[in-house]
Write a protein that holds these residues in place. Structure first.
Motif, PDB file in Angstrom:
ATOM      1  N   SER A 193       0.837  -1.205   0.000  1.00 43.52           N
ATOM      2  CA  SER A 193       0.000   0.000   0.000  1.00 43.52           C
ATOM      3  C   SER A 193       0.874   1.258   0.000  1.00 43.52           C
ATOM      4  O   SER A 193       0.524   2.255  -0.615  1.00 43.52           O
ATOM      5  N   ASP A 194       2.000   1.213   0.674  1.00 46.02           N
ATOM      6  CA  ASP A 194       2.893   2.365   0.682  1.00 46.02           C
ATOM      7  C   ASP A 194       3.442   2.630  -0.720  1.00 46.02           C
ATOM      8  O   ASP A 194       3.607   3.779  -1.128  1.00 46.02           O
ATOM      9  N   ILE A 195       3.736   1.569  -1.466  1.00 41.06           N
ATOM     10  CA  ILE A 195       4.264   1.739  -2.826  1.00 41.06           C
ATOM     11  C   ILE A 195       3.219   2.412  -3.701  1.00 41.06           C
ATOM     12  O   ILE A 195       3.521   3.309  -4.482  1.00 41.06           O
ATOM     13  N   ALA A 196       1.948   2.005  -3.561  1.00 39.89           N
ATOM     14  CA  ALA A 196       0.882   2.599  -4.375  1.00 39.89           C
ATOM     15  C   ALA A 196       0.719   4.074  -4.044  1.00 39.89           C
ATOM     16  O   ALA A 196       0.573   4.914  -4.940  1.00 39.89           O
ATOM     17  N   ASN A 197       0.739   4.429  -2.758  1.00 47.30           N
ATOM     18  CA  ASN A 197       0.606   5.841  -2.360  1.00 47.30           C
ATOM     19  C   ASN A 197       1.806   6.653  -2.840  1.00 47.30           C
ATOM     20  O   ASN A 197       1.649   7.792  -3.307  1.00 47.30           O
ATOM     21  N   ASP A 198       3.003   6.096  -2.726  1.00 49.41           N
ATOM     22  CA  ASP A 198       4.204   6.807  -3.183  1.00 49.41           C
ATOM     23  C   ASP A 198       4.168   7.028  -4.685  1.00 49.41           C
ATOM     24  O   ASP A 198       4.547   8.090  -5.184  1.00 49.41           O
ATOM     25  N   LEU A 199       3.650   6.040  -5.423  1.00 47.95           N
ATOM     26  CA  LEU A 199       3.565   6.171  -6.876  1.00 47.95           C
ATOM     27  C   LEU A 199       2.560   7.253  -7.261  1.00 47.95           C
ATOM     28  O   LEU A 199       2.819   8.064  -8.150  1.00 47.95           O
ATOM     29  N   LYS A 200       1.430   7.317  -6.558  1.00 52.80           N
ATOM     30  CA  LYS A 200       0.427   8.349  -6.847  1.00 52.80           C
ATOM     31  C   LYS A 200       0.980   9.738  -6.537  1.00 52.80           C
ATOM     32  O   LYS A 200       0.784  10.675  -7.309  1.00 52.80           O
ATOM     33  N   SER A 201       1.675   9.905  -5.431  1.00 53.03           N
ATOM     34  CA  SER A 201       2.217  11.217  -5.091  1.00 53.03           C
ATOM     35  C   SER A 201       3.310  11.621  -6.088  1.00 53.03           C
ATOM     36  O   SER A 201       3.432  12.781  -6.438  1.00 53.03           O
ATOM     37  N   TYR A 202       4.049  10.662  -6.596  1.00 53.24           N
ATOM     38  CA  TYR A 202       5.072  10.959  -7.609  1.00 53.24           C
ATOM     39  C   TYR A 202       4.420  11.419  -8.905  1.00 53.24           C
ATOM     40  O   TYR A 202       4.878  12.365  -9.545  1.00 53.24           O
TER      41      TYR A 202
END
Length: 127
Positions: A80-89
């Motif tokens: 879930s952290d990877i998905a959130n980091d990808l969206k913020s990027y």
């Protein structure tokens, strides 16, 4: 005159034969060196022959070698952290050098401008 020449050549031949005989005698007789005992070398060789190396035991390495331990594996990242980091990027605005945040180009500065030199005033002159 012929007799003198013959006598001179005989004497020179005899002299040359004597010198050659002396030289050949000297070269045939070669002195032999007497081997002298080298005490240090004899002691060294005797100690080398008498040396018995110690047997190596597996316990000899203890204290000199560290035990190998497998390192801990790194913690797995949360999905879930990877998905959130990808969206913020993806939502970040792209910054381009030379442009301001509004998208308009910023005025360029000329870094190689020559500064105006001050006028040189001779000593003793007044303004």
């Amino acid at each position: 005159m012929l007799a003198q020449t013959i006598r001179a050549s005989r004497s020179s031949l005899a002299r040359a034969a004597r010198q050659h005989a002396v030289i050949s005698r000297r070269t045939l007789i070669a002195p032999t060196a007497v081997r002298q005992a080298d005490l240090v070398q004899d002691m060294y060789l005797r100690e080398l022959k008498n040396y018995k190396p110690q047997q190596i035991k597996p316990s000899d390495a203890e204290g000199h070698v560290q035990k190998f331990s497998v390192p801990k594996p790194p913690p797995s990242p949360e999905e879930s952290d990877i998905a959130n980091d990808l969206k913020s990027y993806e939502n970040q605005t792209v910054e381009v050098e030379g442009q301001s945040a509004e998208g308009t180009a910023a005025p360029e500065e000329d870094w190689f401008e020559d500064e105006e030199e001050e006028a040189v005033v001779p000593p003793g002159a007044t303004h």
